[in-house]
Design a protein around this motif. Structure first.
Motif, PDB file in Angstrom:
ATOM      1  N   VAL A  93       0.850  -1.189   0.000  1.00 22.76           N
ATOM      2  CA  VAL A  93       0.000   0.000   0.000  1.00 22.76           C
ATOM      3  C   VAL A  93       0.884   1.236   0.000  1.00 22.76           C
ATOM      4  CG1 VAL A  93      -1.645   1.326   1.382  1.00 22.76           C
ATOM      5  CG2 VAL A  93      -1.908  -1.141   1.172  1.00 22.76           C
ATOM      6  N   ASN A  94       0.512   2.234  -0.785  1.00 23.46           N
ATOM      7  CA  ASN A  94       1.212   3.513  -0.785  1.00 23.46           C
ATOM      8  C   ASN A  94       0.505   4.498   0.147  1.00 23.46           C
ATOM      9  OD1 ASN A  94       3.101   2.666  -2.663  1.00 23.46           O
ATOM     10  ND2 ASN A  94       1.984   3.494  -4.406  1.00 23.46           N
ATOM     11  N   TYR A  95       1.284   5.276   0.884  1.00 21.15           N
ATOM     12  CA  TYR A  95       0.715   6.342   1.704  1.00 21.15           C
ATOM     13  C   TYR A  95       1.445   7.649   1.409  1.00 21.15           C
ATOM     14  CZ  TYR A  95       4.738   5.823   4.923  1.00 21.15           C
ATOM     15  OH  TYR A  95       5.996   5.773   5.484  1.00 21.15           O
ATOM     16  N   GLY A  96       0.744   8.766   1.570  1.00 15.88           N
ATOM     17  CA  GLY A  96       1.333  10.071   1.289  1.00 15.88           C
ATOM     18  C   GLY A  96       1.871  10.737   2.528  1.00 15.88           C
ATOM     19  N   THR A  97       2.858  11.617   2.329  1.00 11.37           N
ATOM     20  CA  THR A  97       3.374  12.452   3.409  1.00 11.37           C
ATOM     21  C   THR A  97       3.614  13.853   2.857  1.00 11.37           C
ATOM     22  OG1 THR A  97       5.733  12.029   2.978  1.00 11.37           O
ATOM     23  CG2 THR A  97       4.593  10.476   4.402  1.00 11.37           C
ATOM     24  N   PRO A  98       3.391  14.898   3.668  1.00  6.60           N
ATOM     25  CA  PRO A  98       3.664  16.258   3.201  1.00  6.60           C
ATOM     26  C   PRO A  98       5.142  16.513   2.949  1.00  6.60           C
ATOM     27  CG  PRO A  98       2.233  16.267   5.111  1.00  6.60           C
ATOM     28  CD  PRO A  98       2.778  14.880   4.983  1.00  6.60           C
ATOM     29  N   ALA A  99       6.002  15.696   3.534  1.00 10.23           N
ATOM     30  CA  ALA A  99       7.446  15.817   3.322  1.00 10.23           C
ATOM     31  C   ALA A  99       8.122  14.588   3.901  1.00 10.23           C
ATOM     32  CB  ALA A  99       8.000  17.076   4.001  1.00 10.23           C
ATOM     33  N   ALA A 100       9.198  14.180   3.280  1.00  8.96           N
ATOM     34  CA  ALA A 100       9.986  13.073   3.826  1.00  8.96           C
ATOM     35  C   ALA A 100      10.533  13.475   5.189  1.00  8.96           C
ATOM     36  CB  ALA A 100      11.122  12.721   2.880  1.00  8.96           C
ATOM     37  N   GLY A 101      10.423  12.600   6.162  1.00  8.62           N
ATOM     38  CA  GLY A 101      10.926  12.885   7.494  1.00  8.62           C
ATOM     39  C   GLY A 101      10.029  13.764   8.330  1.00  8.62           C
ATOM     40  N   SER A 103       4.077  13.609   9.902  1.00 14.27           N
ATOM     41  CA  SER A 103       3.125  12.706   9.244  1.00 14.27           C
ATOM     42  C   SER A 103       3.804  11.416   8.814  1.00 14.27           C
ATOM     43  CB  SER A 103       2.504  13.406   8.027  1.00 14.27           C
ATOM     44  OG  SER A 103       1.793  14.552   8.402  1.00 14.27           O
ATOM     45  N   HIS A 104       5.014  11.529   8.265  1.00 16.92           N
ATOM     46  CA  HIS A 104       5.789  10.373   7.836  1.00 16.92           C
ATOM     47  C   HIS A 104       6.119   9.479   9.043  1.00 16.92           C
ATOM     48  CE1 HIS A 104       9.572   8.907   5.418  1.00 16.92           C
ATOM     49  NE2 HIS A 104       8.765   7.923   5.741  1.00 16.92           N
ATOM     50  N   CYS A 105       6.608  10.096  10.103  1.00 17.28           N
ATOM     51  CA  CYS A 105       6.957   9.323  11.302  1.00 17.28           C
ATOM     52  C   CYS A 105       5.730   8.664  11.920  1.00 17.28           C
ATOM     53  CB  CYS A 105       7.629  10.233  12.322  1.00 17.28           C
ATOM     54  SG  CYS A 105       9.262  10.847  11.826  1.00 17.28           S
ATOM     55  N   ALA A 106       4.590   9.376  11.919  1.00 17.68           N
ATOM     56  CA  ALA A 106       3.370   8.822  12.482  1.00 17.68           C
ATOM     57  C   ALA A 106       2.933   7.575  11.721  1.00 17.68           C
ATOM     58  CB  ALA A 106       2.257   9.869  12.465  1.00 17.68           C
ATOM     59  N   MET A 107       3.050   7.603  10.391  1.00 18.33           N
ATOM     60  CA  MET A 107       2.630   6.443   9.612  1.00 18.33           C
ATOM     61  C   MET A 107       3.563   5.260   9.842  1.00 18.33           C
ATOM     62  SD  MET A 107       0.125   5.499   7.686  1.00 18.33           S
ATOM     63  CE  MET A 107      -0.563   6.862   6.749  1.00 18.33           C
ATOM     64  N   GLU A 108       4.855   5.514   9.977  1.00 21.50           N
ATOM     65  CA  GLU A 108       5.768   4.407  10.248  1.00 21.50           C
ATOM     66  C   GLU A 108       5.539   3.822  11.641  1.00 21.50           C
ATOM     67  OE1 GLU A 108       7.970   2.720   8.289  1.00 21.50           O
ATOM     68  OE2 GLU A 108       6.927   3.828   6.715  1.00 21.50           O
ATOM     69  N   LEU A 109       5.167   4.681  12.598  1.00 21.30           N
ATOM     70  CA  LEU A 109       4.823   4.172  13.929  1.00 21.30           C
ATOM     71  C   LEU A 109       3.542   3.337  13.848  1.00 21.30           C
ATOM     72  CD1 LEU A 109       5.421   4.105  16.965  1.00 21.30           C
ATOM     73  CD2 LEU A 109       4.106   6.230  17.187  1.00 21.30           C
ATOM     74  N   ARG A 149      -4.293   8.700  -5.867  1.00 18.87           N
ATOM     75  CA  ARG A 149      -2.949   8.262  -6.240  1.00 18.87           C
ATOM     76  C   ARG A 149      -2.235   7.534  -5.097  1.00 18.87           C
ATOM     77  NH1 ARG A 149      -3.506  13.245  -9.142  1.00 18.87           N
ATOM     78  NH2 ARG A 149      -3.617  12.781 -11.367  1.00 18.87           N
ATOM     79  N   PHE A 150      -2.767   7.602  -3.905  1.00 21.14           N
ATOM     80  CA  PHE A 150      -2.328   6.756  -2.799  1.00 21.14           C
ATOM     81  C   PHE A 150      -3.524   6.556  -1.884  1.00 21.14           C
ATOM     82  CE2 PHE A 150      -0.942  11.112  -1.834  1.00 21.14           C
ATOM     83  CZ  PHE A 150      -1.569  11.354  -0.619  1.00 21.14           C
ATOM     84  N   SER A 151      -3.373   5.683  -0.881  1.00 16.02           N
ATOM     85  CA  SER A 151      -4.559   5.192  -0.157  1.00 16.02           C
ATOM     86  C   SER A 151      -4.794   5.807   1.210  1.00 16.02           C
ATOM     87  CB  SER A 151      -4.461   3.665   0.005  1.00 16.02           C
ATOM     88  OG  SER A 151      -4.413   3.027  -1.249  1.00 16.02           O
ATOM     89  N   LEU A 152      -3.747   6.253   1.899  1.00 12.13           N
ATOM     90  CA  LEU A 152      -3.935   6.752   3.252  1.00 12.13           C
ATOM     91  C   LEU A 152      -2.861   7.765   3.607  1.00 12.13           C
ATOM     92  CD1 LEU A 152      -2.876   3.945   5.782  1.00 12.13           C
ATOM     93  CD2 LEU A 152      -2.724   3.631   3.331  1.00 12.13           C
ATOM     94  N   MET A 153      -3.145   8.568   4.646  1.00  9.12           N
ATOM     95  CA  MET A 153      -2.231   9.644   5.015  1.00  9.12           C
ATOM     96  C   MET A 153      -2.609  10.188   6.387  1.00  9.12           C
ATOM     97  SD  MET A 153      -1.525  13.135   2.843  1.00  9.12           S
ATOM     98  CE  MET A 153      -0.981  14.658   3.629  1.00  9.12           C
ATOM     99  N   PHE A 154      -1.599  10.535   7.171  1.00 12.59           N
ATOM    100  CA  PHE A 154      -1.772  11.281   8.412  1.00 12.59           C
ATOM    101  C   PHE A 154      -1.544  12.763   8.140  1.00 12.59           C
ATOM    102  CE2 PHE A 154      -0.875   7.387  10.959  1.00 12.59           C
ATOM    103  CZ  PHE A 154      -1.776   7.569  11.998  1.00 12.59           C
ATOM    104  N   ASP A 155      -2.365  13.613   8.761  1.00 10.11           N
ATOM    105  CA  ASP A 155      -2.062  15.041   8.796  1.00 10.11           C
ATOM    106  C   ASP A 155      -2.883  15.668   9.911  1.00 10.11           C
ATOM    107  OD1 ASP A 155      -0.897  17.524   8.109  1.00 10.11           O
ATOM    108  OD2 ASP A 155      -0.933  16.997   5.988  1.00 10.11           O
ATOM    109  N   GLY A 156      -2.620  16.938  10.197  1.00 15.88           N
ATOM    110  CA  GLY A 156      -3.287  17.611  11.288  1.00 15.88           C
ATOM    111  C   GLY A 156      -4.786  17.716  11.068  1.00 15.88           C
TER     112      GLY A 156
END
Length: 336
Positions: free
Chosen positions: A165-173, A176-182, A211-218
């Motif tokens: 599954v692909n997930y989006g992040t507003p920026a690498a590192g 949001s990116h860290c939250a999804m890896e957790l 274009r991707f399936s899930l994402m964390f953001d505020g």
């Protein structure tokens, strides 16, 4: 978070520790102490390490009038974007510690970037944490095509995808990116691939397009799309449900352990800023945050107005720096 940042952020349209964390005693040591009595005698600059229109810019500008009124001076917002907030952070680290240059800093450049930028030469933890301006739960959202309404269903669906599954992040590192890896850790490390963007705005546009399936953001970033039915909320990361989205349960309610955190934004001062000045800024921001109109603007977006003591804010920064450092190391996350 991050829940940054850029002109595509929906709030644009709506708006028309080192020594620092070790306690404020060190801040009392005197650079420019002779001028403390009449501080501030000229405008105070608040640096935002991101472009206009993002969440940190929103936080700085929403307290700007009240902060200025409480201090009796003009507050100037200066956007110095770049390098995930590092450029603006460095500018304040190197500024004269006289109270006339402050940072509106968020959890990404202060607590996460020291772990994700291998060549980083600055230490944001040397800044003095003054006070929390606002905080926001992150919301895990899925595209409506994903047949899941809760963590259990989402986990089962992710594990059933043969190609991951692909997930989006507003920026690498970013946060949001860290939250999804957790999150991936908590559900057994299924195959998931990050798709990084330059800001929440372009990421969410591709998210809505499927274009991707899930994402964390505020919460405040996701709010317009959740209300329009363009995305579906699965969980909030705060200790309690968001007043703006009471139907979305917390991670804890759904059985995810040690998955409670927020994205935060607060004011910071350069190391060595006199304690008397730091205290004045803290009191002025607290006064500004009591304004009912300001509080309603913050809460209507799904955020929470800042509260608590300087020491509590400093402890929050220390805690997040340690926590996200462990997540970054365990998952080999970098900002590049």
């Amino acid at each position: 978070m991050t829940f940054e940042e850029g002109a595509g952020h929906p709030l644009t349209r709506r708006l028309a520790l080192g020594a620092g964390l070790g306690g404020l005693a060190a801040a009392a040591l005197p650079s420019g102490a002779g001028a403390q009595g009449n501080w501030p005698s000229r405008p105070v600059t608040v640096v935002v390490g991101f472009p206009p229109g993002g969440q940190t810019d929103f936080a700085a500008r929403i307290v700007q009038p009240g902060l200025g009124a409480a201090l009796g001076q003009t507050i100037v917002i200066e956007n110095r974007g770049g390098a995930g907030g590092n450029i603006g952070t460095e500018a304040v680290l190197r500024a004269r510690p006289d109270g006339y240059t402050l940072l509106a800093g968020n959890s990404s450049p202060i607590a996460i970037n020291p772990h994700t930028f291998p060549s980083m030469t600055i230490n944001p933890l040397e800044l003095i944490p003054i006070g929390l301006t606002l905080q926001s739960s992150l919301i895990l959202c899925v595209h409506p095509s994903v047949p899941a309404t809760n963590v259990a269903e989402l986990t089962a669906w992710i594990k059933a995808q043969r190609n991951g599954v692909n997930y989006g992040t507003p920026a690498a590192g970013s946060l949001s990116h860290c939250a999804m890896e957790l999150f991936r850790e908590r559900i057994g490390r299924p195959e998931m691939e990050s798709v990084p963007y330059r800001g929440s705005g372009p990421a969410i546009q591709d998210f809505i397009a499927g274009r991707f399936s899930l994402m964390f953001d505020g919460a405040s970033v996701m709010a317009p799309y959740l209300k329009a039915g363009q995305l579906r909320g699965i969980l909030v990361t705060g200790a309690n449900r968001s007043p703006a989205f009471p139907d979305i349960p917390t991670a804890t309610e759904q059985g995810l352990q040690d998955f409670t955190f927020t994205a935060w934004i607060g004011l910071f001062a350069p190391k060595g800023t006199p304690a008397e000045i730091v205290q004045k800024i803290y009191a002025a921001q607290n006064t500004a945050l009591q304004d009912p109109t300001m509080r309603e603007r913050i809460t209507s977006q799904g955020d929470e107005p800042g509260s608590g003591t300087m020491e509590e804010f400093a402890a929050m920064v220390r805690r997040d720096h340690a926590r996200w450092g462990e997540v970054v190391k365990a998952n080999n996350i970098t900002a590049t």
